[in-house]
Design a protein around this motif. Structure first.
Motif, PDB file in Angstrom:
ATOM      1  N   LEU A  16      -3.500  -8.576   4.101  1.00 48.71           N
ATOM      2  CA  LEU A  16      -4.597  -7.460   4.050  1.00 48.71           C
ATOM      3  C   LEU A  16      -4.387  -6.570   3.878  1.00 48.71           C
ATOM      4  O   LEU A  16      -4.563  -5.494   3.644  1.00 48.71           O
ATOM      5  CB  LEU A  16      -4.884  -7.741   5.588  1.00 48.71           C
ATOM      6  N   ILE A  17      -2.858  -6.246   4.539  1.00 45.92           N
ATOM      7  CA  ILE A  17      -1.856  -4.964   4.131  1.00 45.92           C
ATOM      8  C   ILE A  17      -2.229  -4.605   2.504  1.00 45.92           C
ATOM      9  O   ILE A  17      -2.816  -3.493   1.940  1.00 45.92           O
ATOM     10  CB  ILE A  17      -0.739  -4.999   4.886  1.00 45.92           C
ATOM     11  N   LEU A  18      -1.905  -5.364   2.144  1.00 46.51           N
ATOM     12  CA  LEU A  18      -1.774  -5.534   0.121  1.00 46.51           C
ATOM     13  C   LEU A  18      -3.099  -5.309  -1.408  1.00 46.51           C
ATOM     14  O   LEU A  18      -3.172  -4.287  -1.329  1.00 46.51           O
ATOM     15  CB  LEU A  18      -1.277  -6.508  -0.301  1.00 46.51           C
ATOM     16  N   GLY A  19      -4.484  -5.752   0.087  1.00 44.10           N
ATOM     17  CA  GLY A  19      -5.442  -5.377  -0.630  1.00 44.10           C
ATOM     18  C   GLY A  19      -5.920  -4.502  -0.041  1.00 44.10           C
ATOM     19  O   GLY A  19      -6.233  -3.293  -0.771  1.00 44.10           O
ATOM     20  N   ILE A  20      -5.483  -3.878   1.464  1.00 41.90           N
ATOM     21  CA  ILE A  20      -5.635  -2.457   1.811  1.00 41.90           C
ATOM     22  C   ILE A  20      -5.146  -1.280   0.741  1.00 41.90           C
ATOM     23  O   ILE A  20      -5.968  -0.610   0.370  1.00 41.90           O
ATOM     24  CB  ILE A  20      -5.888  -1.774   2.982  1.00 41.90           C
ATOM     25  N   ILE A  21      -3.815  -1.612   0.334  1.00 47.57           N
ATOM     26  CA  ILE A  21      -3.318  -0.847  -0.330  1.00 47.57           C
ATOM     27  C   ILE A  21      -3.569  -0.464  -2.224  1.00 47.57           C
ATOM     28  O   ILE A  21      -4.061   0.529  -2.561  1.00 47.57           O
ATOM     29  CB  ILE A  21      -1.923  -0.498  -0.624  1.00 47.57           C
ATOM     30  N   ALA A  22      -3.940  -1.387  -2.669  1.00 45.92           N
ATOM     31  CA  ALA A  22      -5.154  -1.790  -3.408  1.00 45.92           C
ATOM     32  C   ALA A  22      -6.034  -1.186  -3.794  1.00 45.92           C
ATOM     33  O   ALA A  22      -6.480  -0.428  -4.784  1.00 45.92           O
ATOM     34  CB  ALA A  22      -4.787  -2.807  -3.757  1.00 45.92           C
ATOM     35  N   ILE A  23      -6.858  -1.610  -2.553  1.00 42.08           N
ATOM     36  CA  ILE A  23      -8.037  -0.564  -2.585  1.00 42.08           C
ATOM     37  C   ILE A  23      -7.797   1.185  -2.597  1.00 42.08           C
ATOM     38  O   ILE A  23      -8.822   1.847  -3.817  1.00 42.08           O
ATOM     39  CB  ILE A  23      -8.832  -0.890  -1.406  1.00 42.08           C
ATOM     40  N   VAL A  24      -6.765   1.567  -1.685  1.00 38.03           N
ATOM     41  CA  VAL A  24      -6.567   3.045  -1.440  1.00 38.03           C
ATOM     42  C   VAL A  24      -6.084   3.198  -3.290  1.00 38.03           C
ATOM     43  O   VAL A  24      -6.371   4.372  -3.675  1.00 38.03           O
ATOM     44  CB  VAL A  24      -5.816   2.842  -1.173  1.00 38.03           C
ATOM     45  N   ALA A  25      -5.084   2.290  -3.573  1.00 39.74           N
ATOM     46  CA  ALA A  25      -4.897   2.940  -5.013  1.00 39.74           C
ATOM     47  C   ALA A  25      -5.950   3.515  -5.947  1.00 39.74           C
ATOM     48  O   ALA A  25      -5.656   3.700  -6.484  1.00 39.74           O
ATOM     49  CB  ALA A  25      -3.619   2.184  -5.750  1.00 39.74           C
ATOM     50  N   THR A  26      -6.560   2.018  -5.827  1.00 39.86           N
ATOM     51  CA  THR A  26      -8.189   2.176  -7.033  1.00 39.86           C
ATOM     52  C   THR A  26      -8.561   3.435  -6.589  1.00 39.86           C
ATOM     53  O   THR A  26      -8.850   4.120  -7.395  1.00 39.86           O
ATOM     54  CB  THR A  26      -8.174   1.095  -6.851  1.00 39.86           C
ATOM     55  N   PHE A  27      -9.020   4.297  -4.962  1.00 30.61           N
ATOM     56  CA  PHE A  27      -9.384   5.249  -5.123  1.00 30.61           C
ATOM     57  C   PHE A  27      -8.484   6.183  -5.362  1.00 30.61           C
ATOM     58  O   PHE A  27      -9.103   7.310  -6.398  1.00 30.61           O
ATOM     59  CB  PHE A  27      -9.917   5.428  -3.422  1.00 30.61           C
TER      60      PHE A  27
END
Length: 93
Positions: free
Chosen positions: A3-14
């Motif tokens: 979940l943490i890695l997924g949130i970081i991936a989403i933030v990095a995408t934005f």
């Protein structure tokens, strides 16, 4: 962890998309976003592996749902992260 890695991936995408819109170099953010997407998939695989090792068969009934969601989100992540490159190629023509 996934979940943490997924949130970081989403933030990095934005961040990737913002940097492209702002006219800045976005390629590092793109690489980070795709890397964290891959790490999210690895963490999810590790979670399912732990369920199998622990013989938690009832938890494994959720795996088909995770699989569909992860495939969809991975495809969306890839498309969003390569969109700036595709837009640059289109604008050069």
């Amino acid at each position: 962890m996934w979940l943490i890695l997924g949130i970081i991936a989403i933030v990095a995408t934005f961040i990737n998309l913002y940097m492209y819109i702002a006219g800045k170099d976005y390629k590092l953010a793109m690489a980070m976003a795709l890397s964290f997407t891959a790490l999210t998939l690895c963490a999810e695989h590790s979670l399912v592996s732990n369920w199998i090792k622990g013989e938690d068969w009832s938890a494994l009934t959720e795996v088909p749902n995770f699989g569909r969601a992860l495939c969809f989100l991975t495809i969306v992540s890839i498309l969003l992260n390569i969109a700036p490159i595709l837009l640059e190629l289109k604008n050069k023509k």
